[in-house]
Design a protein around this motif. Structure first.
Motif, PDB file in Angstrom:
ATOM      1  N   GLN A 130       0.841  -1.199   0.000  1.00 32.64           N
ATOM      2  CA  GLN A 130       0.000   0.000   0.000  1.00 32.64           C
ATOM      3  C   GLN A 130       0.881   1.256   0.000  1.00 32.64           C
ATOM      4  N   GLU A 131       2.187   1.038   0.071  1.00 33.90           N
ATOM      5  CA  GLU A 131       3.147   2.153   0.062  1.00 33.90           C
ATOM      6  C   GLU A 131       3.297   2.695  -1.362  1.00 33.90           C
ATOM      7  N   GLU A 132       3.895   3.864  -1.482  1.00 36.06           N
ATOM      8  CA  GLU A 132       4.185   4.414  -2.803  1.00 36.06           C
ATOM      9  C   GLU A 132       5.187   3.488  -3.491  1.00 36.06           C
ATOM     10  N   ILE A 133       4.950   3.222  -4.762  1.00 33.03           N
ATOM     11  CA  ILE A 133       5.806   2.294  -5.509  1.00 33.03           C
ATOM     12  C   ILE A 133       6.789   3.072  -6.365  1.00 33.03           C
ATOM     13  N   ALA A 134       8.066   2.800  -6.148  1.00 29.67           N
ATOM     14  CA  ALA A 134       9.107   3.411  -6.975  1.00 29.67           C
ATOM     15  C   ALA A 134       9.193   2.636  -8.282  1.00 29.67           C
ATOM     16  N   SER A 135       9.132   3.334  -9.393  1.00 30.73           N
ATOM     17  CA  SER A 135       9.171   2.694 -10.703  1.00 30.73           C
ATOM     18  C   SER A 135      10.518   2.009 -10.933  1.00 30.73           C
ATOM     19  N   ARG A 136      10.442   0.786 -11.466  1.00 33.70           N
ATOM     20  CA  ARG A 136      11.644   0.039 -11.851  1.00 33.70           C
ATOM     21  C   ARG A 136      11.528  -0.299 -13.329  1.00 33.70           C
ATOM     22  N   HIS A 137      12.613  -0.738 -13.911  1.00 29.35           N
ATOM     23  CA  HIS A 137      12.652  -1.064 -15.338  1.00 29.35           C
ATOM     24  C   HIS A 137      12.838  -2.564 -15.516  1.00 29.35           C
TER      25      HIS A 137
END
Length: 138
Positions: A53-60
């Motif tokens: 439910q936390e903010e998701i850091a974008s990954r590649h």
């Protein structure tokens, strides 16, 4: 023993929806549940989706595919009217790239992870390629 990547954990706001998105779009086998992980198999490696439910850091995440697989995946991207780009920075919308004399396209998953489908690995065309990978020009 050969070293291979077995799995990586990816945070998702809705792992089931993300797994369905990935398996349908990439033409992968259906996902499965393993405890609190939603598992998407990509060859010998699995993407283990974990709800947060936390903010998701974008990954590649980049997926190397054959030319026919690219055609099928790209057709599904277009059929869903998903935005796509020729570059990882999303500066060239509605285009694909031809780096290393292959084809590549970038698009986002439901949580904003930057996904890439490509037919040639970075730099595989060398400086002799008609469409030299921009990373080789640096």
């Amino acid at each position: 023993m050969t070293v291979t990547l077995d799995h990586t954990i990816i945070h998702a706001s809705n792992p089931q929806a993300t797994a369905t998105f990935l398996t349908e779009l990439l033409g992968l086998p259906p996902h499965r549940q393993l405890g609190h992980f939603t598992i998407v198999r990509v060859g010998a490696t699995s993407l283990d989706l974990l709800e947060t439910q936390e903010e998701i850091a974008s990954r590649h995440f980049a997926f190397l595919v054959s030319e026919p697989e690219f055609d099928a995946i790209f057709a599904r991207i277009e059929a869903r009217n998903l935005p796509y780009w020729a570059d990882p920075f999303h500066l060239e919308p509605g285009r694909i790239n031809h780096w290393d004399d292959g084809r590549g396209v970038y698009f986002d998953d439901p949580d904003g992870h930057n996904l890439e489908v490509l037919t040639r690995s970075y730099g595989s065309g060398g400086l002799q390629a008609e469409h030299v990978n921009p990373l080789l020009r640096r």
